[in-house]
Scaffold this motif. Structure first.
Motif, PDB file in Angstrom:
ATOM      1  N   GLU A  47       0.834  -1.207   0.000  1.00 55.87           N
ATOM      2  CA  GLU A  47       0.000   0.000   0.000  1.00 55.87           C
ATOM      3  C   GLU A  47       0.873   1.264   0.000  1.00 55.87           C
ATOM      4  OE1 GLU A  47      -3.344   2.214   2.766  1.00 55.87           O
ATOM      5  OE2 GLU A  47      -3.156   0.038   2.888  1.00 55.87           O
ATOM      6  N   THR A  48       1.928   1.250   0.784  1.00 55.07           N
ATOM      7  CA  THR A  48       2.838   2.390   0.849  1.00 55.07           C
ATOM      8  C   THR A  48       3.537   2.602  -0.491  1.00 55.07           C
ATOM      9  OG1 THR A  48       3.208   2.016   3.201  1.00 55.07           O
ATOM     10  CG2 THR A  48       4.835   3.348   2.053  1.00 55.07           C
ATOM     11  N   THR A  83       1.262   4.126  -2.942  1.00 55.41           N
ATOM     12  CA  THR A  83       1.109   5.566  -2.703  1.00 55.41           C
ATOM     13  C   THR A  83       2.266   6.332  -3.319  1.00 55.41           C
ATOM     14  OG1 THR A  83      -0.131   5.178  -0.667  1.00 55.41           O
ATOM     15  CG2 THR A  83       0.896   7.343  -0.915  1.00 55.41           C
ATOM     16  N   TRP A  84       3.483   5.831  -3.113  1.00 57.88           N
ATOM     17  CA  TRP A  84       4.662   6.471  -3.711  1.00 57.88           C
ATOM     18  C   TRP A  84       4.570   6.429  -5.235  1.00 57.88           C
ATOM     19  CZ3 TRP A  84       8.411   3.080  -0.392  1.00 57.88           C
ATOM     20  CH2 TRP A  84       8.398   3.534   0.928  1.00 57.88           C
TER      21      TRP A  84
END
Length: 72
Positions: free
Chosen positions: A4-5, A8-9
């Motif tokens: 998920e991170t 996002t990036w």
């Protein structure tokens, strides 16, 4: 760091590239405010999805140029 991170990036990188024709690595990091490993994880995500094209910078062999796939 999780998927998920990284996603996002990847969104930050995609947005930056969507507003520019081409960006070098330093420009991309400055615009997105991501660190090296975050930027490379995001680029890897987008490359795996076929959404980004990567070329060596003809003016600096140690740098890369990034564009969104299909934008030429």
């Amino acid at each position: 760091m999780n998927a998920e991170t990284i996603g996002t990036w990847a969104g930050l990188v995609w947005n930056a590239l969507s507003e520019a024709d081409v960006l070098g690595l330093k420009q991309l990091k400055k615009i997105t405010k991501l660190k090296d490993k975050e930027t490379f994880a995001a680029i890897g995500w987008l490359a795996r999805e076929g959404k980004v094209e990567i070329q060596t910078n003809p003016d600096d062999e140690k740098d890369f140029l990034f564009t969104l796939a299909g934008d030429k």
